[in-house]
Design a protein around this motif. Structure first.
Motif, PDB file in Angstrom:
ATOM      1  N   ASP A 102       0.834  -1.216   0.000  1.00 44.18           N
ATOM      2  CA  ASP A 102       0.000   0.000   0.000  1.00 44.18           C
ATOM      3  C   ASP A 102       0.863   1.259   0.000  1.00 44.18           C
ATOM      4  N   GLU A 103       1.943   1.194   0.752  1.00 46.22           N
ATOM      5  CA  GLU A 103       2.828   2.360   0.874  1.00 46.22           C
ATOM      6  C   GLU A 103       3.452   2.693  -0.490  1.00 46.22           C
TER       7      GLU A 103
ATOM      8  N   ARG B 237       3.643   6.285  -4.609  1.00 50.41           N
ATOM      9  CA  ARG B 237       4.260   6.547  -5.917  1.00 50.41           C
ATOM     10  C   ARG B 237       3.554   7.684  -6.654  1.00 50.41           C
ATOM     11  N   ARG B 238       4.331   8.510  -7.239  1.00 48.65           N
ATOM     12  CA  ARG B 238       3.792   9.527  -8.146  1.00 48.65           C
ATOM     13  C   ARG B 238       4.849   9.775  -9.215  1.00 48.65           C
TER      14      ARG B 238
ATOM     15  N   TRP C  53      10.022   2.790  -7.203  1.00 49.76           N
ATOM     16  CA  TRP C  53       9.615   3.603  -6.039  1.00 49.76           C
ATOM     17  C   TRP C  53       9.979   2.885  -4.736  1.00 49.76           C
ATOM     18  N   SER C  54       9.783   1.582  -4.711  1.00 48.77           N
ATOM     19  CA  SER C  54      10.067   0.814  -3.487  1.00 48.77           C
ATOM     20  C   SER C  54      11.552   0.822  -3.154  1.00 48.77           C
TER      21      SER C  54
END
Ligand SMILES: Cc1cc2nc3c(=O)[nH]c(=O)nc-3n(C[C@H](O)[C@H](O)[C@H](O)COP(=O)(O)O)c2cc1C
Length: 231
Positions: free
Chosen positions: A4-5, A10-11, A158-159
């Motif tokens: 979820d994070e 993410r953008r 992103w992760s």
């Protein structure tokens, strides 16, 4: 990071540090991204990771051709300009980005500068050109599969603390990309993804785009409460 994070955090990132992205980090991200499902596990994608002088040549070529008014030459089918609700959503995200960057709609020069940044792949240190096997041309499933891998790629990046923007502008002058990214003749250029470490002080990086509400997107059929409502 939890799923979820990653997905909620993410953008699209349009301002980058110049720090290089090590090959091993990219390998790790690509290993995650290519866990994406594909039709019958055909995995029709290829990811060409471009940096340094080769990427600078693509930026220069894109800029030169766009300034000269060379018409776009993508290798995939394109629709015309968006209309109606799609055009409205396009305008909404542009307004969010311009507001963050303090660009007035009437300021044609700064708007043009913003568009040119897109053709330069937002000066990211890395561009990943996504292609698919040419024998699958005119097969919409291969395009779907490329979308799946790209979505996985931007979230995997992103992760790992990296930012991306999927960058349709970057492949609008596909002969430039084909030449400098050394794309083989038996592959079709689908899109590219700009990637790098997000710049801290770039306001557009903080823009959170909107989404249609779940109940506008989804339809349920056959659920007991739906049957009761109709009765
Ligand atoms: C196929 C595709 C092409 C895109 N091309 C561009 C582009 O050329 N320039 C750009 O600034 N953003 C581009 N984007 C990013 C979208 O504008 C962005 O994903 C959308 O506004 C949602 O914002 P978010 O990614 O921050 O959630 C593209 C996205 C997709 C999926």
């Amino acid at each position: 990071m939890e799923f979820d994070e990653v997905v909620l955090g993410r953008r699209s990132i349009r301002g980058y540090k110049s720090d290089p992205v090590p090959k091993d980090v990219i390998r790790e991200i690509v290993a995650l991204a290519t866990r994406a499902p594909s039709s019958m596990n055909t995995q029709p994608w290829h990811l060409h990771v471009v940096t340094g002088e080769a990427l600078d040549r693509i930026r220069a070529g894109n800029t030169e051709r766009n300034l000269a008014g060379v018409p776009a030459s993508r290798e995939i089918r394109m629709h015309g300009p968006y209309e109606g609700k799609h055009r409205q959503r396009q305008k909404d995200i542009a307004a969010q980005l311009f507001e963050a960057m303090d660009i007035e709609w009437s300021d044609k020069e700064r708007r043009r500068d913003w568009v040119m940044r897109g053709f330069r792949q937002f000066d990211a240190p890395v561009s990943i050109v996504i292609t698919f096997d040419a024998e699958l041309t005119d097969n919409d499933i291969a395009i779907f599969d490329c979308g799946a891998v790209v979505n996985c790629l931007v979230n995997a990046a992103w992760s790992r603390g990296l930012g991306c923007v999927i960058n349709g502008q970057g492949i609008m002058q596909s002969p430039v990309v084909r030449e400098h990214a050394q794309i083989p003749d038996n592959e079709v250029i689908m899109s590219c993804v700009a990637m790098g470490y997000p710049a801290d002080d770039f306001a557009a990086n903080d823009v959170v785009s909107t989404r249609r509400p779940v109940d506008e997107v989804v339809s349920f059929v056959g659920y007991a409460d739906e049957r009761e409502a109709r009765a």
